[in-house]
Write a protein that holds these residues in place. Structure first.
Motif, short mmCIF file in Angstrom:
data_model
loop_
_atom_site.label_atom_id
_atom_site.label_comp_id
_atom_site.label_asym_id
_atom_site.label_seq_id
_atom_site.Cartn_x
_atom_site.Cartn_y
_atom_site.Cartn_z
N CYS A 20 -13.34 21.96 -5.91
CA CYS A 20 -14.24 22.76 -5.08
C CYS A 20 -14.65 23.95 -5.92
CB CYS A 20 -13.53 23.23 -3.82
SG CYS A 20 -14.53 24.35 -2.81
N TRP A 34 -8.49 23.41 2.12
CA TRP A 34 -9.03 22.06 2.25
C TRP A 34 -8.72 21.58 3.65
CZ3 TRP A 34 -12.04 19.56 -1.20
CH2 TRP A 34 -12.05 20.00 -2.52
N TYR A 92 -13.31 15.10 3.22
CA TYR A 92 -12.57 16.30 2.86
C TYR A 92 -13.54 17.45 2.59
CZ TYR A 92 -8.15 13.83 2.52
OH TYR A 92 -7.01 13.12 2.83
N CYS A 94 -13.95 21.70 1.61
CA CYS A 94 -13.33 22.95 1.18
C CYS A 94 -14.00 24.09 1.93
CB CYS A 94 -13.41 23.15 -0.33
SG CYS A 94 -15.06 23.26 -1.01
#
Length: 116
Positions: A20, A34, A92, A94
């Motif tokens: 990220c 996360w 996922y 960030c």
């Protein structure tokens, strides 16, 4: 602005590392986290790191398998994911904010799919 990358399709037991990268200023007091959202599930917390001190915190679901870290010079946060399981399959994200659960800046997600 946050940009997540590194997702992919892997098999059970494999590893992946998500990245990220952040643009703009990151305060030492900030938390970088996360989070993930699996199919048909609500978004859930995965891991967090304090940008200045490097203190980490993990959800019970990933503790011992995932490692969050940061590179201050590169302004990048990593999520090393080992021993992946099918239940880790998710989008996922960030995020950055003042503390866990208080995330104000979000990146686009990166998809992780773990096949059995």
């Amino acid at each position: 602005q946050l940009q997540a990358s590194g997702g992919g399709l892997v098999q059970t037991g494999d590893s992946l590392r998500l990245s990220c990268s952040a643009s703009g200023r990151l305060l030492s007091s900030w938390s970088l986290g996360w989070l993930r959202q699996g199919p048909g599930k609500e978004r859930e917390f995965v891991a967090n790191i304090r940008w200045g001190a490097g203190t980490t915190y993990y959800s019970d679901a990933v503790k011992g398998r995932f490692t969050i870290s940061r590179d201050k010079g590169e302004k990048t946060v990593y999520l090393q994911m080992d021993s992946l399981k099918p239940e880790d399959t998710a989008l996922y994200y960030c995020a950055a904010g003042t503390q866990i659960g208080e995330y104000y800046h979000w990146g686009r997600g990166t998809q992780v799919t773990v096949s059995s």
